[in-house]
Design a protein around this motif. Structure first.
Motif, short mmCIF file in Angstrom:
data_model
loop_
_atom_site.label_atom_id
_atom_site.label_comp_id
_atom_site.label_asym_id
_atom_site.label_seq_id
_atom_site.Cartn_x
_atom_site.Cartn_y
_atom_site.Cartn_z
N THR A 1 0.82 -1.21 0.00
CA THR A 1 0.00 0.00 0.00
C THR A 1 0.85 1.26 0.00
OG1 THR A 1 -1.82 -1.10 1.16
CG2 THR A 1 -1.73 1.30 1.30
N ILE A 2 1.86 1.30 0.87
CA ILE A 2 2.74 2.49 0.94
C ILE A 2 3.43 2.71 -0.40
CG2 ILE A 2 4.83 3.42 1.98
CD1 ILE A 2 4.01 2.06 4.60
N ALA A 3 3.93 1.61 -0.98
CA ALA A 3 4.67 1.72 -2.24
C ALA A 3 3.79 2.21 -3.38
CB ALA A 3 5.28 0.37 -2.59
N HIS A 4 2.62 1.58 -3.56
CA HIS A 4 1.81 2.00 -4.71
C HIS A 4 1.17 3.36 -4.50
CE1 HIS A 4 -2.30 1.35 -3.29
NE2 HIS A 4 -2.05 0.11 -2.95
N SER A 5 1.01 3.78 -3.23
CA SER A 5 0.51 5.13 -2.97
C SER A 5 1.54 6.18 -3.38
CB SER A 5 0.17 5.29 -1.48
OG SER A 5 -0.88 4.43 -1.10
N ILE A 6 2.81 5.87 -3.18
CA ILE A 6 3.89 6.80 -3.55
C ILE A 6 3.91 7.01 -5.06
CG2 ILE A 6 6.40 7.09 -3.68
CD1 ILE A 6 6.56 5.64 -0.97
N THR A 7 3.96 5.92 -5.82
CA THR A 7 4.07 6.06 -7.27
C THR A 7 2.75 6.51 -7.91
OG1 THR A 7 3.78 3.64 -7.38
CG2 THR A 7 6.01 4.50 -7.64
N LEU A 8 1.62 6.17 -7.28
CA LEU A 8 0.34 6.68 -7.76
C LEU A 8 0.33 8.20 -7.71
CD1 LEU A 8 -2.66 6.48 -8.57
CD2 LEU A 8 -3.21 6.09 -6.16
N ALA A 9 0.80 8.77 -6.60
CA ALA A 9 0.85 10.22 -6.46
C ALA A 9 1.86 10.84 -7.41
CB ALA A 9 1.19 10.59 -5.02
N LEU A 10 3.04 10.24 -7.52
CA LEU A 10 4.08 10.79 -8.40
C LEU A 10 3.63 10.81 -9.86
CD1 LEU A 10 7.30 9.10 -6.92
CD2 LEU A 10 6.61 11.50 -6.71
N ALA A 11 2.98 9.73 -10.29
CA ALA A 11 2.54 9.66 -11.69
C ALA A 11 1.36 10.58 -11.96
CB ALA A 11 2.18 8.22 -12.04
N THR A 12 0.40 10.63 -11.03
CA THR A 12 -0.78 11.47 -11.22
C THR A 12 -0.41 12.95 -11.24
OG1 THR A 12 -2.14 9.80 -10.09
CG2 THR A 12 -3.09 11.99 -10.36
N LEU A 13 0.57 13.33 -10.44
CA LEU A 13 1.02 14.72 -10.37
C LEU A 13 2.04 15.05 -11.47
CD1 LEU A 13 1.44 15.00 -6.50
CD2 LEU A 13 -0.41 15.95 -7.88
N ASN A 14 2.30 14.07 -12.38
CA ASN A 14 3.23 14.25 -13.49
C ASN A 14 4.66 14.54 -13.04
OD1 ASN A 14 1.45 13.83 -15.73
ND2 ASN A 14 0.55 15.84 -15.34
N ILE A 15 5.02 14.06 -11.86
CA ILE A 15 6.39 14.21 -11.39
C ILE A 15 7.28 13.13 -12.00
CG2 ILE A 15 7.88 14.15 -9.34
CD1 ILE A 15 5.52 15.23 -7.74
N VAL A 16 6.76 11.91 -12.08
CA VAL A 16 7.47 10.80 -12.72
C VAL A 16 6.51 10.13 -13.69
CG1 VAL A 16 8.67 8.61 -12.38
CG2 VAL A 16 8.89 10.43 -10.66
N GLN A 17 6.94 9.97 -14.93
CA GLN A 17 6.13 9.31 -15.95
C GLN A 17 6.94 8.21 -16.62
OE1 GLN A 17 2.90 9.63 -16.82
NE2 GLN A 17 2.53 11.16 -15.23
N LEU A 18 6.36 7.03 -16.77
CA LEU A 18 7.01 5.91 -17.45
C LEU A 18 6.09 5.40 -18.54
CD1 LEU A 18 8.46 3.94 -14.38
CD2 LEU A 18 9.71 5.46 -15.94
N PRO A 19 6.65 4.82 -19.59
CA PRO A 19 5.82 4.30 -20.70
C PRO A 19 4.80 3.27 -20.21
CG PRO A 19 8.13 4.36 -21.33
CD PRO A 19 8.08 4.66 -19.86
N GLY A 20 3.57 3.39 -20.70
CA GLY A 20 2.50 2.48 -20.27
C GLY A 20 2.81 1.03 -20.55
N ARG A 21 3.39 0.75 -21.73
CA ARG A 21 3.71 -0.64 -22.08
C ARG A 21 4.75 -1.23 -21.14
NH1 ARG A 21 4.85 -2.70 -28.17
NH2 ARG A 21 2.60 -2.38 -28.18
#
Length: 301
Positions: free
Chosen positions: A165-185
């Protein structure tokens, strides 16, 4: 963006531009807008297909003219629901009086009343979206179930679920806020690999419990997967924090429900039905492995 995608995008937009009149006619009968109980007509000021995370989305802008800003604006949305796709969902942005309000139309929720919009309404919407996302995200569900195989105590489950939960909450926030973006594939392929890894460990090391750091490491990857739907919605900054918070809360509630249903079953099998457990758990892991392998091939190639 490769040349084939550009050509397909251009062709779709050409078709839309050539059929603007039928599009306006269709929307005029399936998307009704009322300003202070009076129906108002809109025109299509923009219609185009765009790519978001390598997926095509139709972006339509409708303009409505009123003599004064209405106290209550009602939108009755029935686009595609009866005609072709009951699972269709649409993100609407209403700009009025210098303010913006987001709303998600689904098969179950087809009416927006701006006079009644509130913090609670928005929270409920994104909580429901998070629940729906986890329960229809079969790859995430299989990963969580695979983590439960071999777990013996509630404390161990707590550490696994908390780490994930802690881990996916971190990257969920980073990606949604456009701080970190990685290719969908890349993300979707990595999620499939995470399922394969955990399933293989369950098959070849059945007595070895999964460490919380494994759940945390793969949780970082799954968080980017959870963020996909929010990034596709292009949420406005004023409502982003609330949307993100309650979307993630919906995911956590769904995750807790899954664990609460599955873990007692696995615990019962491991303690009461030892002979059954010898073939049942490996069989489940093999099925999970096959799903993970198929998903990886589909997503990576």
């Amino acid at each position: 963006m490769d040349e084939q995608k550009i050509e397909n995008l251009e062709e779709l937009n050409k078709i839309i531009s050539q059929n603007k009149a039928p599009l306006e006619q269709y929307l005029g009968t399936h998307l009704l807008v009322y300003a202070d109980s009076h129906p108002i007509e809109g025109t299509v000021s923009q219609a185009k297909v765009t790519l978001v995370n390598d997926r095509p989305f139709t972006d339509i802008m409708l303009s409505y003219s009123v003599s004064k800003q209405p106290e209550i604006l009602i939108v009755d949305y029935n686009v595609f629901f009866e005609d072709s796709d009951p699972s269709h969902a649409n993100m609407a942005k209403v700009h009025m009086g210098g303010q913006q309000q987001e709303f998600i139309f689904t098969y179950e929720v087809r009416e927006l009343n701006l006079g009644e919009m509130s913090f609670l309404t928005q929270a409920k919407q994104f909580l429901s979206l998070g629940l729906k996302h986890i329960f229809t995200g079969y790859d995430h569900i299989l990963f969580v179930i695979s983590l439960l195989i071999g777990a013996k105590t509630i404390r161990h489950i707590f550490y696994l679920v908390t780490s994930f939960t802690i881990a996916h909450s971190i990257t969920l926030a980073l990606a949604t806020l456009n701080i970190v973006q990685l290719p969908g594939r890349l993300i979707e392929s990595a999620i499939a690999l995470s399922i394969i890894y955990v399933a293989l460990k369950n098959i070849f090391q059945p007595e070895s419990k999964h460490a919380p750091w494994i759940a945390f490491a793969f949780g970082l990857i799954h968080g980017f997967g959870f963020a996909g739907i929010l990034s596709e919605l292009h949420l406005g900054g004023s409502h982003l924090a609330v949307s993100l918070l309650f979307f993630n809360l919906g995911i956590e509630i769904g995750q807790i429900l899954i664990v609460s249903l599955v873990f007692p079953l696995f615990l019962f099998l491991s303690k009461r039905l030892v002979s059954l457990n010898k073939w049942f758990m490996p069989s489940v892991s093999i099925i999970v492995l096959l799903f993970g392998f198929v998903w990886f091939v589909q997503r990576a190639f």
